[in-house]
Design a protein around this motif. Structure first.
Motif, PDB file in Angstrom:
ATOM      1  N   ARG A   1      -4.877   3.338  -7.395  1.00  0.00           N
ATOM      2  CA  ARG A   1      -4.116   2.193  -7.844  1.00  0.00           C
ATOM      3  C   ARG A   1      -4.044   1.716  -9.544  1.00  0.00           C
ATOM      4  O   ARG A   1      -3.024   1.817 -10.213  1.00  0.00           O
ATOM      5  CB  ARG A   1      -3.763   1.113  -6.916  1.00  0.00           C
TER       6      ARG A   1
ATOM      7  N   ARG B   1       0.804  -1.268  -0.029  1.00  0.00           N
ATOM      8  CA  ARG B   1       0.080   0.080   0.047  1.00  0.00           C
ATOM      9  C   ARG B   1       0.966   1.337   0.131  1.00  0.00           C
ATOM     10  O   ARG B   1       0.378   2.334  -0.822  1.00  0.00           O
ATOM     11  CB  ARG B   1      -0.848  -0.157   1.108  1.00  0.00           C
ATOM     12  N   ASN B   2       2.017   1.221   0.638  1.00  0.00           N
ATOM     13  CA  ASN B   2       2.826   2.624   0.734  1.00  0.00           C
ATOM     14  C   ASN B   2       3.595   2.537  -0.625  1.00  0.00           C
ATOM     15  O   ASN B   2       3.519   3.988  -0.979  1.00  0.00           O
ATOM     16  CB  ASN B   2       4.055   2.142   1.910  1.00  0.00           C
TER      17      ASN B   2
ATOM     18  N   SER C   1       0.564   3.974  -2.881  1.00  0.00           N
ATOM     19  CA  SER C   1       0.533   5.344  -2.521  1.00  0.00           C
ATOM     20  C   SER C   1       1.495   6.387  -3.001  1.00  0.00           C
ATOM     21  O   SER C   1       0.992   7.327  -3.631  1.00  0.00           O
ATOM     22  CB  SER C   1       0.418   5.558  -0.877  1.00  0.00           C
TER      23      SER C   1
END
Length: 201
Positions: free
Chosen positions: A188, A173-174, A177
């Motif tokens: 995404r 997720r990082n 992002s």
């Protein structure tokens, strides 16, 4: 005589390029391959002066194969010839050791001239693509961000991407992002599409 190897997965395109170049008095096609992983063995066997390589090929993709060819046979010049005129592909091709990058809608005369220039070590780049590359700049994505976006582009979930890349879901997720921020997108999937269209994946 300039000896040319043609690597393209489409038989019709490959044959047309070979026929067109063989009409030139100073150019001869010495090998044709349909897969990226066949490029280096064919180049070792046929000793071309120029390898004309497509980007998207089965087996090893054309840009990865170009890098391997450049490292193994630095005397063989590389001309990337593709339908996919994307700035990121141009940057990756040059980083892989290519001397030229043209798109397939070039005229026969332009194509033959590109082969001649590349054989002499003169850099040849499609002008419209060079301009677009200046607009978009270099690929801003890290290697990990590219891996994560590729997984998303292939339709994988965050959990599947994490398993594939041996990362935690939080780390995936990082990276997503960060990639969303760099591509200026809102999610995404959109980030993956934009990155692919710019040739950053």
């Amino acid at each position: 005589m300039i000896r040319v190897l043609i690597a393209d997965d489409q038989a019709l395109v490959r044959g047309a390029l070979a026929a067109m170049l063989d009409l030139e008095p100073d150019i001869t096609v010495v090998a044709q391959v349909a897969r990226g992983d066949d490029i280096l063995p064919a180049a070792r066997a046929s000793e071309p002066d120029v390898a004309m390589i497509d980007v998207q090929m089965p087996g090893t993709d054309g840009l990865t194969a170009a890098g391997r060819l450049h490292r193994a046979l630095p005397g063989c010049r590389i001309l990337v010839c593709t339908t996919f005129g994307r700035p990121g592909y141009l940057a990756r091709a040059m980083a892989a050791g290519a001397t030229g990058f043209i798109v397939k809608d070039a005229t026969p005369e332009e194509l033959a001239e590109a082969v001649r220039k590349v054989a002499k070590g003169i850099r040849v780049v499609d002008p419209a693509l060079a301009t677009e590359s200046l607009v978009h700049g270099v690929n801003p994505l890290t290697a990990r961000e590219r891996e994560v976006l590729r997984a998303i582009d292939e339709g994988r979930t965050i959990g599947e991407a994490a398993g594939l890349l041996h990362l935690s879901e939080g780390t995936v997720r990082n990276h997503l992002s960060s990639a969303i921020g760099k591509t200026g997108t809102r999610g995404r999937n959109e980030a993956a599409v934009v990155a692919r269209e710019r040739g950053w994946l």
